[in-house]
Design an enzyme around this catalytic site. Sequence first.
Site, PDB file in Angstrom:
ATOM      1  CG  ASP A  19      -1.445  -0.990   1.530  1.00  0.00           C
ATOM      2  OD1 ASP A  19      -2.553  -0.561   1.925  1.00  0.00           O
ATOM      3  OD2 ASP A  19      -0.658  -1.619   2.266  1.00  0.00           O
ATOM      4  CG  ASN A  21      -5.016   5.163  -0.512  1.00  0.00           C
ATOM      5  OD1 ASN A  21      -3.934   5.331  -1.065  1.00  0.00           O
ATOM      6  ND2 ASN A  21      -6.087   4.712  -1.132  1.00  0.00           N
ATOM      7  NE  ARG A  23       0.127   2.131   6.007  1.00  0.00           N
ATOM      8  CZ  ARG A  23       0.842   1.316   5.242  1.00  0.00           C
ATOM      9  NH1 ARG A  23       2.128   1.178   5.472  1.00  0.00           N
ATOM     10  NH2 ARG A  23       0.281   0.659   4.265  1.00  0.00           N
ATOM     11  NE  ARG A  32      -8.412   3.923   7.098  1.00  0.00           N
ATOM     12  CZ  ARG A  32      -7.235   3.289   6.967  1.00  0.00           C
ATOM     13  NH1 ARG A  32      -6.247   3.518   7.810  1.00  0.00           N
ATOM     14  NH2 ARG A  32      -7.050   2.411   6.008  1.00  0.00           N
ATOM     15  CG  HIS A  36      -9.492   5.769   0.829  1.00  0.00           C
ATOM     16  ND1 HIS A  36      -8.528   4.795   0.742  1.00  0.00           N
ATOM     17  CD2 HIS A  36     -10.167   5.519   1.986  1.00  0.00           C
ATOM     18  CE1 HIS A  36      -8.614   3.982   1.794  1.00  0.00           C
ATOM     19  NE2 HIS A  36      -9.603   4.409   2.572  1.00  0.00           N
ATOM     20  CB  SER A  65     -13.179 -10.399  -0.602  1.00  0.00           C
ATOM     21  OG  SER A  65     -11.913 -10.983  -0.752  1.00  0.00           O
ATOM     22  NE  ARG A  70      -9.451  -1.428   4.994  1.00  0.00           N
ATOM     23  CZ  ARG A  70      -8.414  -0.789   4.475  1.00  0.00           C
ATOM     24  NH1 ARG A  70      -8.509   0.507   4.235  1.00  0.00           N
ATOM     25  NH2 ARG A  70      -7.299  -1.419   4.196  1.00  0.00           N
ATOM     26  CG  LEU A 130      -4.261   0.270 -20.166  1.00  0.00           C
ATOM     27  CD1 LEU A 130      -2.957  -0.528 -20.118  1.00  0.00           C
ATOM     28  CD2 LEU A 130      -4.179   1.458 -19.201  1.00  0.00           C
ATOM     29  CD  GLU A 206      10.618 -11.502 -12.315  1.00  0.00           C
ATOM     30  OE1 GLU A 206      11.209 -11.299 -11.237  1.00  0.00           O
ATOM     31  OE2 GLU A 206      10.768 -12.544 -12.983  1.00  0.00           O
TER      32      GLU A 206
HETATM   33  C1  IPE Z   1      -4.786  -4.654   0.037  1.00  0.00           C
HETATM   34  O1  IPE Z   1      -4.464  -3.730   1.013  1.00  0.00           O
HETATM   35  C2  IPE Z   1      -6.068  -4.295  -0.645  1.00  0.00           C
HETATM   36  C3  IPE Z   1      -6.061  -3.061  -1.449  1.00  0.00           C
HETATM   37  C4  IPE Z   1      -5.063  -2.250  -1.623  1.00  0.00           C
HETATM   38  C5  IPE Z   1      -7.284  -2.758  -2.104  1.00  0.00           C
HETATM   39  P1  IPE Z   1      -4.872  -3.927   2.541  1.00  0.00           P
HETATM   40  O2  IPE Z   1      -4.415  -2.714   3.259  1.00  0.00           O
HETATM   41  O3  IPE Z   1      -6.322  -4.260   2.640  1.00  0.00           O
HETATM   42  O4  IPE Z   1      -4.027  -5.205   2.958  1.00  0.00           O
HETATM   43  P2  IPE Z   1      -3.431  -5.627   4.375  1.00  0.00           P
HETATM   44  O5  IPE Z   1      -4.529  -5.489   5.376  1.00  0.00           O
HETATM   45  O6  IPE Z   1      -2.291  -4.690   4.660  1.00  0.00           O
HETATM   46  O7  IPE Z   1      -2.925  -7.022   4.185  1.00  0.00           O
HETATM   47  C1  IPE Z   2      -5.314   1.048   0.332  1.00  0.00           C
HETATM   48  O1  IPE Z   2      -4.937   1.885   1.370  1.00  0.00           O
HETATM   49  C2  IPE Z   2      -6.721   1.309  -0.149  1.00  0.00           C
HETATM   50  C3  IPE Z   2      -7.703   0.294   0.256  1.00  0.00           C
HETATM   51  C4  IPE Z   2      -7.440  -0.814   0.873  1.00  0.00           C
HETATM   52  C5  IPE Z   2      -9.081   0.552  -0.081  1.00  0.00           C
HETATM   53  P1  IPE Z   2      -5.260   1.541   2.880  1.00  0.00           P
HETATM   54  O2  IPE Z   2      -6.608   2.105   3.212  1.00  0.00           O
HETATM   55  O3  IPE Z   2      -5.101   0.095   3.153  1.00  0.00           O
HETATM   56  O4  IPE Z   2      -4.142   2.382   3.620  1.00  0.00           O
HETATM   57  P2  IPE Z   2      -3.258   1.903   4.858  1.00  0.00           P
HETATM   58  O5  IPE Z   2      -2.590   0.630   4.468  1.00  0.00           O
HETATM   59  O6  IPE Z   2      -4.191   1.731   6.017  1.00  0.00           O
HETATM   60  O7  IPE Z   2      -2.289   3.018   5.051  1.00  0.00           O
HETATM   61 MG    MG Z   3      -3.490  -1.026   3.673  1.00  0.00          MG
END
Ligand code: IPE
Ligand code: IPE
Ligand code: MG
Length: 247
Positions: A19, A21, A23, A32, A36, A65, A70, A130, A206
């Site tokens: 998580d 990407n 930001r 954004r 990614h 899901s 988005r 792996l 954990e």
């Molecule tokens: C969880 O991150 C899903 C993935 C990293 C693929 P999100 O960014 O979608 O989760 P929330 O919205 O912060 O809960």
């Molecule tokens: C995780 O990064 C990747 C996916 C959910 C696809 P985010 O896209 O959720 O990035 P933030 O949380 O908005 O920074």
């Molecule tokens: Mg996120």
Amino acid sequence: MSSSARQAPLPRHIAIIMDGNGRWAQQRGELRHAGHKAGVRPVRMCIKECARRGIDHLTLFAFSSENWGRPDEEVSSLMSLFVEALDSELDELHANGVRLRFIGNRNAFPVRLQARLAAAEARTADNTGLGLHVAVSYGGRWDLTEAARQLAARCVSGGLRPADITEADLAAQLQLAGAPDPDLFIRTGGERRISNFLLWNLAYTELHFCDTLWPDFDVEDFEVALAYFAGRERRFGLTAARPPSGA
Ligand code: IPE
Ligand code: IPE
Ligand code: MG
């Protein structure tokens, strides 16, 4: 690395919510999608580190899901990125003995992408290195609901009695059936939540939360997570640090 660090208990299975990407990109004044794209590098790093250390399984949450909600532009750029990354990485993954699996509701994907996912799985199916599980269009509730449907169908057909359903029967229907439960969960990006990831499988995992945004996640962050794991006393509900019998 010191010999004591080498002997530290290693997780057999690591599950990661990648998580932060969006930001990461926004902080740089970029779209954004740039975040990614930059997130592919730490994916490579984690795969390499897990393989090098003999960790058996790595599960990566790539698209949930809920992420379908988005903006269309972000969803379609993510789909293109999956295809690009698969094209650019598959030869090397295969050469390194990685067995690639996709978990999630793949019926939600365009048919062409579904075919590519299936072909990548088939190509690496006999590898013994792996086990890499990439969660795409995955939700923990979806996974449990699908498992319930499968068991219900077996009950309706007469093959199974509801009173005989065991935890093992349910686990066998889940997307990660056959893999041990994750020992270590890592979430980058600073949020301390599960976000509908592996709801069943994380029962005794954990949990390690790390503030680094995913594109910046590096070997040092990975080692901090392993050290966190090595310092845990896993009790599994018992009074001493030993796994439940049969585990
Ligand atoms: C969880 O991150 C899903 C993935 C990293 C693929 P999100 O960014 O979608 O989760 P929330 O919205 O912060 O809960
Ligand atoms: C995780 O990064 C990747 C996916 C959910 C696809 P985010 O896209 O959720 O990035 P933030 O949380 O908005 O920074
Ligand atoms: Mg996120």
